[in-house]
Design a protein around this motif. Structure first.
Motif, PDB file in Angstrom:
ATOM      1  N   ALA A  95       1.976  -1.296  10.596  1.00  0.00           N
ATOM      2  CA  ALA A  95       2.891  -0.449   9.823  1.00  0.00           C
ATOM      3  C   ALA A  95       3.126  -1.010   8.421  1.00  0.00           C
ATOM      4  N   TYR A  96       2.991  -0.155   7.416  1.00  0.00           N
ATOM      5  CA  TYR A  96       3.286  -0.574   6.054  1.00  0.00           C
ATOM      6  C   TYR A  96       4.780  -0.864   5.869  1.00  0.00           C
ATOM      7  N   LEU A  97       5.630  -0.165   6.622  1.00  0.00           N
ATOM      8  CA  LEU A  97       7.069  -0.362   6.495  1.00  0.00           C
ATOM      9  C   LEU A  97       7.460  -1.796   6.817  1.00  0.00           C
ATOM     10  N   SER A 108       3.644   0.483  -7.132  1.00  0.00           N
ATOM     11  CA  SER A 108       4.452   0.169  -5.957  1.00  0.00           C
ATOM     12  C   SER A 108       3.776   0.649  -4.681  1.00  0.00           C
ATOM     13  N   PHE A 109       3.221   1.856  -4.739  1.00  0.00           N
ATOM     14  CA  PHE A 109       2.531   2.401  -3.572  1.00  0.00           C
ATOM     15  C   PHE A 109       1.324   1.547  -3.199  1.00  0.00           C
ATOM     16  N   GLU A 110       0.508   1.217  -4.189  1.00  0.00           N
ATOM     17  CA  GLU A 110      -0.689   0.427  -3.911  1.00  0.00           C
ATOM     18  C   GLU A 110      -0.331  -0.981  -3.456  1.00  0.00           C
ATOM     19  N   LEU A 111       0.715  -1.543  -4.041  1.00  0.00           N
ATOM     20  CA  LEU A 111       1.135  -2.889  -3.633  1.00  0.00           C
ATOM     21  C   LEU A 111       1.649  -2.870  -2.198  1.00  0.00           C
ATOM     22  N   PHE A 162      -3.339  -2.250  -1.468  1.00  0.00           N
ATOM     23  CA  PHE A 162      -4.521  -1.676  -2.117  1.00  0.00           C
ATOM     24  C   PHE A 162      -5.586  -1.264  -1.100  1.00  0.00           C
ATOM     25  N   ASP A 163      -5.167  -0.873   0.101  1.00  0.00           N
ATOM     26  CA  ASP A 163      -6.120  -0.514   1.151  1.00  0.00           C
ATOM     27  C   ASP A 163      -7.006   0.657   0.729  1.00  0.00           C
TER      28      ASP A 163
END
Length: 243
Positions: free
Chosen positions: A32-34, A218-221, A225-226
């Motif tokens: 999970a990214y969260l 922010s999204f990529e970090l 960077f998947d």
């Protein structure tokens, strides 16, 4: 495998928590990214806009200092991520423990089979390098929140990867130390102000462009960077077939 890894893996294996239910929970945390970057990136935004100390005659200086720390935290994280990849490529290859036949009995049957994991060296943990660098930047801005950020980076990002056999304990320990060290060096006043000044000036002059770019970064970090890595891999693979 060194003495530290041998002792820690044996100690972890003696803890009676290798139930299938617990393993599923750990798999979810790892995936999970969260539980990885989203929370820590959100805390960076909190530091950027935090109101504490931003009022009064010294308010502008406090606000600028906080924003310098955010810039340095992100810059340190990016440097840590790049340094982790360079070290993994240039140091002797280290197979991940989950793929070592002699160690399989120490790890649960986890559903984390990814082909790239076999080809990427385990040392150091780039997850630990990146997120401990970010967490240290948050710590420098706010000690109470930073303590949680470091706890989050170690307990929710580092330890699950050891438990599932994605990394040896020293992979995570070294990655954490390197990430924290990079942020501490980058926070030297001469370095911090030199790097942050043009970025803060750009943010003040072109706020719309800056915050749009900050959202994308922010999204990529947060996703480490998947998508960009998958896209780059696809382009390279496609070009190799075309040639």
């Amino acid at each position: 495998m060194n003495v530290i890894d041998t002792w820690l893996i044996a100690s972890i294996s003696n803890v009676p928590i290798h139930s299938q239910g617990f393993t599923h929970i750990v798999e979810a945390i790892v995936s999970a990214y969260l539980s990885k970057g989203v929370v820590l990136v959100a805390l960076l935004w909190w530091v950027w806009f935090r109101p504490e100390g931003a009022e009064g005659p010294d308010g502008e200086a406090v606000r600028r200092h906080n924003r310098e720390l955010v810039v340095i935290a992100i810059a340190s994280g990016l440097i840590a991520l790049a340094a982790g990849r360079l070290l993994a490529h240039n140091l002797p290859f280290r197979l991940r423990p989950m793929y070592e036949p002699a160690l399989r009995a120490f790890y649960p049957e986890a559903n984390v089979e990814e082909p790239v994991l076999r080809t990427w060296s385990a040392f150091p943990s780039d997850h630990s390098m990146l997120w401990c660098a970010i967490a240290m930047g948050i710590f420098l801005a706010s000690r109470p929140v930073g303590i949680y950020a470091l706890f989050h980076a170690v307990v929710l990002i580092g330890l699950p990867r050891i438990y599932l056999g994605l990394h040896y304990p020293t992979d995570v320990l070294a990655g954490s130390a390197l990430g924290i060290g990079i942020t501490c060096v980058m926070n030297a006043r001469a370095i911090r102000t030199r790097i942050a000044a043009p970025i803060l000036a750009f943010a003040q002059r072109y706020p719309g462009v800056f915050y749009g770019a900050a959202f994308l970064l922010s999204f990529e970090l947060a996703t480490q960077f998947d998508e960009l890595r998958v896209l780059a891999h696809g382009l390279i693979h496609g070009m190799s077939h075309a040639l």
